[in-house]
Design an enzyme around this catalytic site. Structure first.
Site, PDB file in Angstrom:
ATOM      1  N   CYS A  57     -50.340  21.590 -35.529  1.00 50.69           N
ATOM      2  CA  CYS A  57     -49.306  21.656 -35.548  1.00 50.69           C
ATOM      3  C   CYS A  57     -48.535  20.254 -35.078  1.00 50.69           C
ATOM      4  O   CYS A  57     -47.135  19.910 -34.899  1.00 50.69           O
ATOM      5  CB  CYS A  57     -48.511  22.505 -34.136  1.00 50.69           C
ATOM      6  SG  CYS A  57     -49.180  21.866 -32.719  1.00 50.69           S
ATOM      7  N   CYS A 103     -54.650  23.693 -27.472  1.00 55.51           N
ATOM      8  CA  CYS A 103     -53.423  22.852 -27.771  1.00 55.51           C
ATOM      9  C   CYS A 103     -52.159  23.803 -27.200  1.00 55.51           C
ATOM     10  O   CYS A 103     -52.268  24.876 -27.397  1.00 55.51           O
ATOM     11  CB  CYS A 103     -53.206  22.527 -29.299  1.00 55.51           C
ATOM     12  SG  CYS A 103     -51.341  22.046 -29.556  1.00 55.51           S
ATOM     13  N   CYS A 106     -49.713  25.325 -29.819  1.00 55.70           N
ATOM     14  CA  CYS A 106     -50.092  26.392 -30.842  1.00 55.70           C
ATOM     15  C   CYS A 106     -51.129  27.133 -30.533  1.00 55.70           C
ATOM     16  O   CYS A 106     -51.655  27.938 -31.255  1.00 55.70           O
ATOM     17  CB  CYS A 106     -50.211  25.647 -32.256  1.00 55.70           C
ATOM     18  SG  CYS A 106     -51.567  24.644 -32.478  1.00 55.70           S
ATOM     19  N   CYS A 128     -64.190  16.735 -24.749  1.00 50.73           N
ATOM     20  CA  CYS A 128     -64.987  16.701 -25.811  1.00 50.73           C
ATOM     21  C   CYS A 128     -64.526  17.526 -26.722  1.00 50.73           C
ATOM     22  O   CYS A 128     -64.384  18.848 -27.094  1.00 50.73           O
ATOM     23  CB  CYS A 128     -66.556  17.265 -25.552  1.00 50.73           C
ATOM     24  SG  CYS A 128     -67.790  17.230 -26.646  1.00 50.73           S
TER      25      CYS A 128
END
Length: 142
Positions: A57, A103, A106, A128
């Site tokens: 996104c 995220c 999104c 990570c």
């Protein structure tokens, strides 16, 4: 670290729209919580200055000044670019308890965060992150 999952994502697409936008290997990691093989990702050893965005996104996730060498096989960061850039949730797959990193915009899978591993970082955390989940936008002049 207290895992939380935020509210509804700001970027909402159907599964078909994600499949059309992302390459199959990107889709497998970002939308199906897959993992790329260690030491194969584009950004594992990158030292370029810039901002790491979500490949799905475009949201700003991490900055190069928080990236560090962990020698784990994936890009490692000690802090997100903004406290609201990522969401954390418990992941009990693979027979262990981990904290998944998503995220915030999104809800794409990015990787996992670990703490207490003894790295000399300000947060004692290691985000990570799969290279394939990221897109590096280089600083001007680099």
């Amino acid at each position: 670290m207290k895992p939380v999952v935020g509210t509804t994502p700001r970027v909402v697409k159907s599964d078909q729209e994600w499949r059309e936008q992302l390459a199959p290997e990107e889709y497998a990691v970002l939308r199906q919580a897959g993992t790329e093989r260690p030491f194969t990702g584009e950004y594992t050893d990158t030292k370029t200055t810039g901002v790491y965005e979500c490949r799905a996104c475009g949201a700003e996730l991490f900055r190069s000044d928080t990236k560090f060498e962990s020698h784990c096989g994936w890009p490692s960061f000690y802090d997100p670019a903004d406290s609201d850039a990522v969401l954390l949730r418990e992941d009990r797959t693979m027979g262990m308890r981990r904290i998944e990193v998503l995220c915030a915009s999104c809800h794409s899978h990015l990787g996992h965060v670990f703490e207490g591993e003894g790295y000399a970082t300000p947060t004692d955390q290691r985000y990570c992150i799969n290279s394939i989940s990221l897109k590096l936008v280089e600083d001007a002049g680099d």
